[in-house]
Write a protein that holds these residues in place. Structure first.
Motif, PDB file in Angstrom:
ATOM      1  N   ALA A  29     125.781 -54.279  13.786  1.00 54.21           N
ATOM      2  CA  ALA A  29     124.327 -54.334  14.184  1.00 54.21           C
ATOM      3  C   ALA A  29     123.931 -52.993  14.064  1.00 54.21           C
ATOM      4  CB  ALA A  29     124.986 -55.166  16.178  1.00 54.21           C
ATOM      5  N   VAL A  30     122.438 -54.037  14.364  1.00 50.65           N
ATOM      6  CA  VAL A  30     121.161 -52.946  14.203  1.00 50.65           C
ATOM      7  C   VAL A  30     121.313 -52.193  15.690  1.00 50.65           C
ATOM      8  CG1 VAL A  30     118.992 -51.957  14.296  1.00 50.65           C
ATOM      9  CG2 VAL A  30     119.888 -53.786  12.569  1.00 50.65           C
ATOM     10  N   PRO A  31     121.579 -50.852  15.897  1.00 59.48           N
ATOM     11  CA  PRO A  31     121.404 -49.847  17.103  1.00 59.48           C
ATOM     12  C   PRO A  31     120.535 -50.478  17.786  1.00 59.48           C
ATOM     13  CG  PRO A  31     122.485 -48.735  15.370  1.00 59.48           C
ATOM     14  CD  PRO A  31     121.901 -50.023  14.501  1.00 59.48           C
ATOM     15  N   LYS A  32     120.414 -50.405  19.126  1.00 60.86           N
ATOM     16  CA  LYS A  32     119.594 -49.994  20.255  1.00 60.86           C
ATOM     17  C   LYS A  32     118.517 -48.946  20.003  1.00 60.86           C
ATOM     18  CE  LYS A  32     120.827 -54.357  22.924  1.00 60.86           C
ATOM     19  NZ  LYS A  32     121.363 -54.881  24.057  1.00 60.86           N
ATOM     20  N   ASP A  33     117.736 -48.737  21.109  1.00 66.20           N
ATOM     21  CA  ASP A  33     117.165 -47.202  20.689  1.00 66.20           C
ATOM     22  C   ASP A  33     117.882 -46.622  21.376  1.00 66.20           C
ATOM     23  OD1 ASP A  33     114.899 -48.251  19.657  1.00 66.20           O
ATOM     24  OD2 ASP A  33     113.499 -48.608  21.546  1.00 66.20           O
ATOM     25  N   ARG A 347     120.416 -46.260  12.390  1.00 66.80           N
ATOM     26  CA  ARG A 347     120.837 -45.095  13.289  1.00 66.80           C
ATOM     27  C   ARG A 347     119.546 -44.583  13.902  1.00 66.80           C
ATOM     28  NH1 ARG A 347     127.025 -43.100  13.777  1.00 66.80           N
ATOM     29  NH2 ARG A 347     128.082 -44.909  12.853  1.00 66.80           N
ATOM     30  N   GLU A 349     116.534 -45.044  13.332  1.00 71.71           N
ATOM     31  CA  GLU A 349     115.036 -45.913  14.239  1.00 71.71           C
ATOM     32  C   GLU A 349     115.828 -45.577  15.070  1.00 71.71           C
ATOM     33  OE1 GLU A 349     113.804 -48.455  10.004  1.00 71.71           O
ATOM     34  OE2 GLU A 349     115.941 -49.300  11.697  1.00 71.71           O
ATOM     35  N   ALA A 350     116.898 -45.869  16.069  1.00 71.11           N
ATOM     36  CA  ALA A 350     117.037 -46.016  17.365  1.00 71.11           C
ATOM     37  C   ALA A 350     117.202 -44.660  17.842  1.00 71.11           C
ATOM     38  CB  ALA A 350     118.838 -46.568  17.341  1.00 71.11           C
ATOM     39  N   GLY A 353     113.423 -44.040  18.277  1.00 70.13           N
ATOM     40  CA  GLY A 353     113.041 -45.307  19.315  1.00 70.13           C
ATOM     41  C   GLY A 353     113.379 -44.508  20.226  1.00 70.13           C
ATOM     42  N   ARG A 358     108.484 -44.493  16.163  1.00 67.41           N
ATOM     43  CA  ARG A 358     108.547 -45.325  14.571  1.00 67.41           C
ATOM     44  C   ARG A 358     108.810 -44.772  13.695  1.00 67.41           C
ATOM     45  NH1 ARG A 358     108.327 -50.699  16.455  1.00 67.41           N
ATOM     46  NH2 ARG A 358     108.402 -51.144  14.027  1.00 67.41           N
TER      47      ARG A 358
END
Length: 426
Positions: A29-33, A347, A349-350, A353, A358
């Motif tokens: 899963a794409v990690p959240k910020d 990772r 990007e999070a 974030g 960005r």
């Protein structure tokens, strides 16, 4: 140092790259910020003045590939810093002549992840360049030979390790920092060492500069250089030119015949980079040579270029000349788009974030060691150095605004990957 190359006996590829389909690694899963780490951010901010000071000291040492003295000076400088952080530092003899030793710094921890960081201190600039244009800064950028390719990334690596040391971070099994000295020529002095280190790592983080305006590198082209060598016959250019067989003219003919490949773009490119012919103005040239630098997204394209060059070599314009095609023994395979790199990029990007920033994903034609890491079966993320541009030219620069965020990013990636390493590629 002359380039070493191999004459073609067949179309065998030098590297085998594992198939990297969407199923090559477990879906993630794409990690959240990620929440901002106030301690690491404060440390990254505080480090900037000293980080730039150390960068200036390293940039102001000429270290073009093959500059043994310059490479030794920088290695000694950085080795002392790494030893002070508790690293065991080893000088490893280059695998090709006339190159400085490589530096391998190793630190053991108490966690799971085995992290390999790679940076290079060789540049494309010759002796005396620093005297002409030493390190300097304006309000937005830093300049100087190798400031971003790749001394800025190497110094960033040193300071990320400094921050982790100061925070007492030990949640990793091993961190290995390879500082190599021949990347700009395809790592002829390091390829065996890189393969060995990759085999003992879970992930590779590469300190090449980030693309503008602020991007990670998730794909790269593979690179090699083909040589076209022409043998003719010497003769007096005034008394008996008809007795000669002009190798230079035949070389020009071969180059024109090879102009079927694109010169730019995201796919295969082939560009003439070096030419030489003749010895004196009054002698018909007996020998001539050209180098064609080829970049590919698909490893199979190297064989396609080879086939065209060899076919053209069979047809000569100047009678009694002989054309031989060769290829350098060392090159980089492509770094293909792959799920392992994408997961690492997510990772990153999070982490960005969490700073309210960005970071993009990009790719380019510059080859790097990350391709060897992926070929060896471990995930790799490239372009982690400061954002920069103007590479391989007097216009080379590093964006100062990216120094602190990129240092924070690298430090947090090491922490996360040390705690929980990614799965290997299948």
């Amino acid at each position: 140092m002359p380039f070493k190359f191999i004459a073609f006996a067949g179309a065998a590829a030098l590297f085998a790259i594992p198939a990297l389909s969407a199923s090559a690694a477990p879906a993630q899963a794409v990690p959240k910020d990620a929440p901002k780490d106030a301690k690491v951010w404060a440390a990254a901010q505080a480090a900037k003045p000293d980080q730039l000071k150390l960068l200036q000291q390293v940039v102001d040492i000429d270290s073009g590939t093959g500059d043994v003295d310059g490479g030794r000076k920088i290695a000694a400088f950085l080795s002392a810093r790494l030893k002070a952080l508790g690293f065991s530092v080893q000088s490893v003899k280059a695998e090709a002549p006339s190159l400085p030793d490589n530096t391998v710094a190793t630190l053991n921890g108490t966690g799971k992840g085995r992290i390999l960081m790679i940076g290079h201190i060789d540049t494309v600039f010759g002796p005396g360049t620093v005297a002409k244009r030493p390190f300097r800064m304006d309000a937005e950028k830093a300049y100087g030979p190798g400031v971003s390719d790749e001394k800025g990334g190497v110094i960033e690596g040193v300071y990320a390790l400094q921050i982790l040391h100061d925070l007492g971070f030990k949640d990793f099994k091993q961190i290995v920092f390879l500082i190599e000295t021949s990347e700009e020529r395809g790592s002829p002095g390091t390829q065996g060492l890189i393969k060995k280190l990759v085999a003992d790592a879970d992930v590779e983080l590469n300190l090449e500069p980030g693309d503008l305006p602020d991007a990670l590198t998730v794909w790269r082209k593979g690179s090699t250089t083909f040589h076209i060598e022409v043998k003719g016959r010497a003769a007096h250019a005034g008394i008996a030119p008809q007795d000669g067989r002009n190798a230079a003219e035949e070389l020009i003919h071969q180059i024109k015949a090879d102009e079927v490949f694109p010169k730019s773009g995201d796919g295969l490119t082939a560009n003439l980079t070096v030419m030489s012919a003749g010895t004196r103005a009054n002698i018909i040239p007996e020998n001539a040579e050209a180098q064609i630098n080829v970049r590919v997204r698909d490893q199979a394209d190297f064989a396609k270029v080879q086939a065209v060059l060899e076919k053209n070599a069979k047809t000569t314009l100047i009678p009694d000349t002989k054309v031989t095609i060769g290829r350098e023994a060392q090159n980089y395979p492509p770094l293909p788009n792959n799920p392992g790199t994408d997961a690492l990029a997510a990772r990153a990007e999070a982490i960005y974030g969490g700073l309210g920033m960005r970071i993009a994903r990009a790719g380019n034609g510059g080859a790097s060691e990350s391709a060897m890491a992926v070929a060896g079966g471990i995930p790799a993320l490239d372009g982690l150095g400061p954002a920069a541009g103007g590479f391989h030219a007097e216009t080379e620069f590093l964006m100062l605004r990216s120094v602190t965020p990129r240092l924070y990013l690298l430090t947090k990636l090491i922490q996360e990957l040390g705690h929980q390493p990614p799965p290997h590629l299948k």
